[in-house]
Design a protein around this motif. Structure first.
Motif, short mmCIF file in Angstrom:
data_model
loop_
_atom_site.label_atom_id
_atom_site.label_comp_id
_atom_site.label_asym_id
_atom_site.label_seq_id
_atom_site.Cartn_x
_atom_site.Cartn_y
_atom_site.Cartn_z
N CYS A 141 0.86 -1.16 0.00
CA CYS A 141 0.00 0.00 0.00
C CYS A 141 0.91 1.22 0.00
O CYS A 141 1.80 1.33 0.84
CB CYS A 141 -0.90 0.00 1.23
SG CYS A 141 -2.08 1.35 1.25
N ALA A 142 0.73 2.10 -0.96
CA ALA A 142 1.52 3.32 -1.04
C ALA A 142 0.61 4.51 -0.81
O ALA A 142 -0.49 4.57 -1.36
CB ALA A 142 2.18 3.42 -2.42
N LEU A 143 1.05 5.43 0.02
CA LEU A 143 0.22 6.58 0.31
C LEU A 143 1.07 7.80 0.58
O LEU A 143 2.26 7.69 0.91
CB LEU A 143 -0.69 6.32 1.51
CG LEU A 143 -0.09 6.26 2.91
CD1 LEU A 143 -1.20 6.33 3.94
CD2 LEU A 143 0.70 4.98 3.13
N PRO A 144 0.49 9.00 0.39
CA PRO A 144 1.24 10.21 0.68
C PRO A 144 1.65 10.26 2.15
O PRO A 144 0.99 9.68 3.01
CB PRO A 144 0.23 11.33 0.35
CG PRO A 144 -0.76 10.71 -0.56
CD PRO A 144 -0.85 9.27 -0.12
N ALA A 145 2.74 10.95 2.44
CA ALA A 145 3.22 11.04 3.81
C ALA A 145 2.22 11.75 4.71
O ALA A 145 2.19 11.54 5.92
CB ALA A 145 4.55 11.76 3.84
N THR A 146 1.40 12.61 4.14
CA THR A 146 0.35 13.28 4.90
C THR A 146 -0.97 13.16 4.17
O THR A 146 -1.02 13.27 2.95
CB THR A 146 0.67 14.78 5.09
OG1 THR A 146 0.81 15.39 3.81
CG2 THR A 146 1.95 14.96 5.90
N ILE A 147 -2.03 12.89 4.91
CA ILE A 147 -3.37 12.79 4.34
C ILE A 147 -4.27 13.72 5.13
O ILE A 147 -4.28 13.70 6.37
CB ILE A 147 -3.93 11.35 4.42
CG1 ILE A 147 -3.04 10.39 3.62
CG2 ILE A 147 -5.36 11.29 3.90
CD1 ILE A 147 -3.50 8.96 3.67
N SER A 148 -5.04 14.54 4.43
CA SER A 148 -5.92 15.48 5.12
C SER A 148 -7.02 14.71 5.84
O SER A 148 -7.47 13.65 5.40
CB SER A 148 -6.54 16.45 4.10
OG SER A 148 -7.25 15.74 3.11
N ALA A 149 -7.47 15.24 6.96
CA ALA A 149 -8.51 14.60 7.75
C ALA A 149 -9.82 14.59 6.96
O ALA A 149 -10.25 15.62 6.45
CB ALA A 149 -8.69 15.34 9.07
N GLN A 150 -10.44 13.46 6.85
CA GLN A 150 -11.71 13.35 6.15
C GLN A 150 -12.41 12.09 6.63
O GLN A 150 -11.82 11.22 7.25
CB GLN A 150 -11.50 13.32 4.64
CG GLN A 150 -10.60 12.17 4.16
CD GLN A 150 -10.31 12.26 2.68
OE1 GLN A 150 -10.11 13.35 2.15
NE2 GLN A 150 -10.29 11.12 2.02
N ALA A 151 -13.71 12.00 6.33
CA ALA A 151 -14.51 10.89 6.82
C ALA A 151 -14.26 9.62 6.02
O ALA A 151 -14.23 8.53 6.57
CB ALA A 151 -15.98 11.26 6.79
N ASP A 152 -14.07 9.78 4.72
CA ASP A 152 -13.93 8.61 3.86
C ASP A 152 -12.57 8.63 3.15
O ASP A 152 -11.95 9.68 3.00
CB ASP A 152 -15.04 8.58 2.81
CG ASP A 152 -16.42 8.46 3.44
OD1 ASP A 152 -16.52 7.91 4.55
OD2 ASP A 152 -17.38 8.92 2.81
N LEU A 153 -12.13 7.44 2.71
CA LEU A 153 -10.88 7.30 1.96
C LEU A 153 -11.14 6.60 0.64
O LEU A 153 -12.03 5.76 0.54
CB LEU A 153 -9.86 6.49 2.76
CG LEU A 153 -9.35 7.07 4.08
CD1 LEU A 153 -8.51 6.04 4.82
CD2 LEU A 153 -8.53 8.33 3.81
N THR A 154 -10.35 6.95 -0.36
CA THR A 154 -10.45 6.28 -1.64
C THR A 154 -9.08 5.72 -2.02
O THR A 154 -8.05 6.33 -1.75
CB THR A 154 -10.92 7.23 -2.76
OG1 THR A 154 -9.99 8.32 -2.86
CG2 THR A 154 -12.30 7.76 -2.47
N GLY A 155 -9.09 4.55 -2.63
CA GLY A 155 -7.85 3.92 -3.07
C GLY A 155 -8.08 3.17 -4.36
O GLY A 155 -9.22 2.91 -4.76
N ALA A 156 -6.99 2.82 -5.02
CA ALA A 156 -7.08 2.06 -6.27
C ALA A 156 -5.77 1.32 -6.48
O ALA A 156 -4.72 1.73 -5.99
CB ALA A 156 -7.37 2.99 -7.45
N GLY A 157 -5.84 0.23 -7.24
CA GLY A 157 -4.60 -0.47 -7.57
C GLY A 157 -4.78 -1.97 -7.75
O GLY A 157 -5.75 -2.43 -8.36
#
Length: 206
Positions: free
Chosen positions: A11-27
């Motif tokens: 799983c690769a993700l940005p070093a910082t993610i803004s606070a939010q209720a839902d997340l989206t991913g793909a791959g």
């Protein structure tokens, strides 16, 4: 069915993610079954919904680079060059799933599993072995009645970490493959039909 090599779905993700209720991913399609179970259980306990689209490792990496998803799934880690293209800043990797890449076949006439060598697997995917009763396969399977059927190769049609792992294996066991298609998430396959996602490949073989 023969195990070729192990893989880790990353799983690769940005070093910082803004606070939010839902997340989206793909791959990657490989970890999708367990991801969907985990995400459903997590949503039930936290009310945080995670939407993951199984579009292949290549697509997940591109969407992560563009910043259209919060995280991407890939069977192969992103290269330094891929990470520098990420518009959202530094990328972090962490392993999530351990599994296996396997070769599978559908030959109804066979009464027992086939023995295959790395070199013959390479020759099948290079289009050099086109019949199941080829003498090279017969030599590896003494006493087995092999049918005079055509070998129809199926492979991934889109950018795929599974393709990277399988082609990396082929480059180590088949000099002809190493000198030809080589390894990568996207290849110019010498022969065969393309299937989208692991389920697409399995459907074609079936």
């Amino acid at each position: 069915m023969r195990t070729l090599t192990k893989l880790i779905a990353l799983c690769a993700l940005p070093a910082t993610i803004s606070a939010q209720a839902d997340l989206t991913g793909a791959g990657a399609t490989f970890p999708y079954p367990i991801y969907s179970k985990w995400f459903a259980d997590y949503a039930a306990q936290t009310n945080v919904k995670i939407n993951y689209q199984a579009i292949g490792s290549g697509g997940g990496i591109r969407q992560l680079q563009e910043g259209t998803v919060d995280f991407g799934g890939s069977d192969a880690p992103m290269t330094d060059a891929e990470m520098t293209k990420a518009k959202g800043g530094p990328i972090l990797h962490f392993p999530t799933v351990l599994g296996a890449v396997v070769l599978t076949y559908n030959v109804p006439d066979l009464a027992q599993p086939l023995n295959l060598s790395g070199e013959t697997i390479g020759d099948i995917f290079l289009g050099k072995i086109t019949k199941w009763n080829d003498s090279r396969l017969a030599a590896l399977n003494p006493g087995v009645k092999l049918p005079a059927r055509d070998v129809l190769v199926v492979h991934r049609s889109e950018g795929s970490g599974t393709t990277y792992i399988f082609s990396d294996y082929l480059t180590t066991v088949s000099p002809a493959w190493a000198a030809g298609p080589g390894k990568g998430k996207e290849l110019k396959w010498p022969v065969g039909l393309g299937g989208r996602g692991n389920d697409g490949v399995a459907g074609q073989v079936k």
